[in-house]
Design a protein around this motif. Structure first.
Motif, PDB file in Angstrom:
ATOM      1  N   GLU A  48      -9.065  -3.412  -9.790  1.00  0.00           N
ATOM      2  CA  GLU A  48      -8.159  -2.258  -9.592  1.00  0.00           C
ATOM      3  C   GLU A  48      -6.810  -2.235  -8.708  1.00  0.00           C
ATOM      4  O   GLU A  48      -5.867  -1.191  -9.100  1.00  0.00           O
ATOM      5  N   TYR A  49      -6.016  -3.341  -7.996  1.00  0.00           N
ATOM      6  CA  TYR A  49      -4.805  -3.554  -7.694  1.00  0.00           C
ATOM      7  C   TYR A  49      -3.781  -3.554  -8.967  1.00  0.00           C
ATOM      8  O   TYR A  49      -2.877  -2.617  -8.619  1.00  0.00           O
ATOM      9  N   GLN A  50      -4.596  -4.545 -10.063  1.00  0.00           N
ATOM     10  CA  GLN A  50      -4.057  -4.686 -11.099  1.00  0.00           C
ATOM     11  C   GLN A  50      -3.413  -2.807 -11.700  1.00  0.00           C
ATOM     12  O   GLN A  50      -2.169  -3.332 -12.251  1.00  0.00           O
ATOM     13  N   LYS A  51      -4.436  -2.524 -11.916  1.00  0.00           N
ATOM     14  CA  LYS A  51      -4.304  -1.627 -12.812  1.00  0.00           C
ATOM     15  C   LYS A  51      -3.745  -0.376 -12.415  1.00  0.00           C
ATOM     16  O   LYS A  51      -3.302   0.714 -12.746  1.00  0.00           O
ATOM     17  N   ALA A  52      -3.596  -0.769 -11.404  1.00  0.00           N
ATOM     18  CA  ALA A  52      -2.992   0.726 -10.021  1.00  0.00           C
ATOM     19  C   ALA A  52      -1.361   0.374 -10.064  1.00  0.00           C
ATOM     20  O   ALA A  52      -1.161   1.393 -10.370  1.00  0.00           O
ATOM     21  N   ILE A  53      -1.089  -0.964 -10.077  1.00  0.00           N
ATOM     22  CA  ILE A  53       0.510  -1.418 -10.229  1.00  0.00           C
ATOM     23  C   ILE A  53       0.772  -0.936 -11.837  1.00  0.00           C
ATOM     24  O   ILE A  53       1.847  -0.784 -12.457  1.00  0.00           O
ATOM     25  N   ASN A  54      -0.119  -1.845 -12.891  1.00  0.00           N
ATOM     26  CA  ASN A  54       0.442  -2.002 -14.636  1.00  0.00           C
ATOM     27  C   ASN A  54       0.155  -1.083 -15.196  1.00  0.00           C
ATOM     28  O   ASN A  54       1.229  -0.319 -15.927  1.00  0.00           O
ATOM     29  N   LYS A  55      -1.044  -0.070 -14.763  1.00  0.00           N
ATOM     30  CA  LYS A  55      -1.184   1.833 -16.042  1.00  0.00           C
ATOM     31  C   LYS A  55      -0.758   2.931 -14.885  1.00  0.00           C
ATOM     32  O   LYS A  55      -0.715   3.608 -15.210  1.00  0.00           O
ATOM     33  N   PHE A  56       0.103   2.329 -13.439  1.00  0.00           N
ATOM     34  CA  PHE A  56       0.338   4.005 -12.532  1.00  0.00           C
ATOM     35  C   PHE A  56       1.522   3.997 -12.440  1.00  0.00           C
ATOM     36  O   PHE A  56       2.593   3.754 -13.150  1.00  0.00           O
ATOM     37  N   ALA A  57       2.180   2.660 -11.883  1.00  0.00           N
ATOM     38  CA  ALA A  57       3.069   2.753 -10.990  1.00  0.00           C
ATOM     39  C   ALA A  57       4.372   2.436 -12.108  1.00  0.00           C
ATOM     40  O   ALA A  57       5.386   2.506 -12.148  1.00  0.00           O
ATOM     41  N   TYR A  58       3.821   0.971 -12.508  1.00  0.00           N
ATOM     42  CA  TYR A  58       4.709   0.575 -13.357  1.00  0.00           C
ATOM     43  C   TYR A  58       5.603   1.511 -14.753  1.00  0.00           C
ATOM     44  O   TYR A  58       6.418   1.354 -15.254  1.00  0.00           O
ATOM     45  N   GLN A  59       4.059   1.927 -15.073  1.00  0.00           N
ATOM     46  CA  GLN A  59       3.898   3.252 -15.839  1.00  0.00           C
ATOM     47  C   GLN A  59       4.731   4.291 -15.883  1.00  0.00           C
ATOM     48  O   GLN A  59       5.589   4.889 -17.188  1.00  0.00           O
ATOM     49  N   TRP A  60       4.986   4.488 -14.398  1.00  0.00           N
ATOM     50  CA  TRP A  60       5.809   5.672 -14.578  1.00  0.00           C
ATOM     51  C   TRP A  60       7.188   5.023 -13.851  1.00  0.00           C
ATOM     52  O   TRP A  60       8.577   5.650 -14.258  1.00  0.00           O
ATOM     53  N   LYS A  61       7.359   3.621 -13.609  1.00  0.00           N
ATOM     54  CA  LYS A  61       8.682   3.744 -13.297  1.00  0.00           C
ATOM     55  C   LYS A  61       9.650   3.115 -14.814  1.00  0.00           C
ATOM     56  O   LYS A  61      10.928   3.848 -14.672  1.00  0.00           O
ATOM     57  N   MET A  62       8.783   2.972 -16.560  1.00  0.00           N
ATOM     58  CA  MET A  62       9.168   3.540 -16.968  1.00  0.00           C
ATOM     59  C   MET A  62       9.729   4.664 -17.736  1.00  0.00           C
ATOM     60  O   MET A  62      10.887   4.874 -18.690  1.00  0.00           O
ATOM     61  N   SER A  63       8.961   5.303 -17.483  1.00  0.00           N
ATOM     62  CA  SER A  63       9.254   7.027 -17.039  1.00  0.00           C
ATOM     63  C   SER A  63      10.541   7.324 -17.574  1.00  0.00           C
ATOM     64  O   SER A  63      10.859   7.944 -17.712  1.00  0.00           O
ATOM     65  N   TYR A  64      10.561   7.137 -16.152  1.00  0.00           N
ATOM     66  CA  TYR A  64      11.425   7.307 -15.203  1.00  0.00           C
ATOM     67  C   TYR A  64      12.825   6.899 -15.712  1.00  0.00           C
ATOM     68  O   TYR A  64      13.723   7.484 -15.292  1.00  0.00           O
ATOM     69  N   ASP A  65      13.093   5.443 -16.658  1.00  0.00           N
ATOM     70  CA  ASP A  65      13.942   4.818 -17.159  1.00  0.00           C
ATOM     71  C   ASP A  65      13.863   5.418 -18.380  1.00  0.00           C
ATOM     72  O   ASP A  65      15.201   5.565 -18.579  1.00  0.00           O
ATOM     73  N   GLN A  66      12.906   5.887 -19.332  1.00  0.00           N
ATOM     74  CA  GLN A  66      13.135   6.653 -20.263  1.00  0.00           C
ATOM     75  C   GLN A  66      13.915   7.726 -20.013  1.00  0.00           C
ATOM     76  O   GLN A  66      14.491   8.056 -20.847  1.00  0.00           O
ATOM     77  N   TYR A  67      13.284   8.528 -19.778  1.00  0.00           N
ATOM     78  CA  TYR A  67      14.045  10.136 -18.978  1.00  0.00           C
ATOM     79  C   TYR A  67      15.528   9.542 -18.379  1.00  0.00           C
ATOM     80  O   TYR A  67      16.581  10.214 -19.234  1.00  0.00           O
ATOM     81  N   TYR A  68      16.256   8.559 -17.990  1.00  0.00           N
ATOM     82  CA  TYR A  68      17.421   8.548 -18.121  1.00  0.00           C
ATOM     83  C   TYR A  68      18.087   8.095 -19.387  1.00  0.00           C
ATOM     84  O   TYR A  68      19.381   8.683 -19.679  1.00  0.00           O
TER      85      TYR A  68
END
Length: 307
Positions: A48-68
């Protein structure tokens, strides 16, 4: 007569019970089953922890970078006159709008010259200032989901359509907890990190330590790119370059936290905080409680962005 004697011998054999060897084997099997169940719980929680960071937190980081990459500015900033601050379009400089920069030539175009800066951009209703502890910013008028959709940026699935900023998981005591992502700008000198940050609220101490270790390899709540919100800044000369601070509390209680009604009181010398959940009750128990069914204390963290 011989048949009756054989039946008696057989009855005596049946009534002898288990041998010590058989009992030892049964106990060993029971021990293996109990151990397997305990290990399975840890494996499930780590998954669950791996899913929280890999499929949620890191994915939002990628979305933020793509927006930039697609817009040339950070989330909520002016494209024609960038401030390089999240929600920069809602700030003002020298009594003029940030995007028009009216009258701004008389002052330097640095963050300190802008007013109304630092408000956090969330999706939907978001959460108001001082909701989850010390350091909460006011909510911006801009909507995170609308900004991402307008720029054609795909967001993580989150809890589903319209709730991409949320992620549901189970804490170590079996209680449901929810992560929420927002973005904001921090002024210089803020202990949780200056510049543009991703705000993640709803972290258990265990999950916060895990994320910190994955993100910057050092589970320190004061240093690195992943830090706790509300940490007081170091001011004494003896604190310069001093060792950092570990993520406080544990998975059953919040240290130095007292819950009174629907509010959460913080010990000012300890600076430890609890999160208030949607029902209005503090997400953590009073000091001294270590019940297995207690809600695990929830923390808020800032992940410092590169842009």
């Amino acid at each position: 007569m011989k048949q009756m004697q054989s039946f008696r011998k057989l009855g005596r054999k049946v009534q002898q019970g288990f041998t010590l060897v058989e009992l030892a084997i049964v106990l060993a099997v029971i021990g293996l089953i109990i151990g397997a169940v305990a290990i399975a719980k840890d494996v499930q929680r780590n998954a669950e922890y791996q899913k929280a960071i890999n499929k949620f937190a890191y994915q939002w980081k990628m979305s933020y970078d793509q927006y930039y990459q697609r817009t040339g500015v950070v989330v909520g900033d002016c494209q024609q006159a960038p401030t390089y601050m999240i929600d920069g379009s809602e700030t003002s400089i020298n009594s003029g709008g940030a995007c028009s920069r009216a009258g701004s030539m008389s002052v330097p175009g640095i963050p300190a010259s802008f007013t109304d800066r630092g408000r956090k951009i969330c999706a939907g209703q978001g959460y108001a200032a001082d909701t989850v502890g010390q350091g909460d910013k006011a909510l911006a008028a801009l909507n995170l989901r609308e900004l991402m959709t307008r720029a054609g940026v795909r967001m993580p699935p989150g809890r589903g359509e319209g709730h991409e900023d949320r992620f549901l998981y189970i804490d170590s005591n079996g209680n449901p907890a929810e992560l929420q992502v927002c973005f904001q700008f921090n002024d210089a000198g803020v202990a949780s990190g200056a510049g543009n940050v991703m705000v993640i609220r709803g972290l258990t101490p265990d999950l916060a330590r895990y994320m910190d270790q994955v993100i910057d390899g050092k589970p320190d709540s004061r240093e690195g790119r992943f830090r706790i919100q509300g940490r007081p800044a170091q001011t004494a000369s003896t604190e310069a370059n001093a060792p950092g601070t570990q993520w406080e509390a544990n998975n059953t209680e919040g240290v130095a936290i007292n819950v009174t009604g629907n509010s959460t009181q913080m010990n000012t010398s300890d600076k430890r905080q609890a999160v208030v959940n949607t029902s209005g009750n503090a997400g953590g128990t009073a000091t001294g409680r270590t019940f297995d069914e207690d809600q695990v204390i929830l923390l808020t963290a800032h992940w410092i962005m590169e842009q």
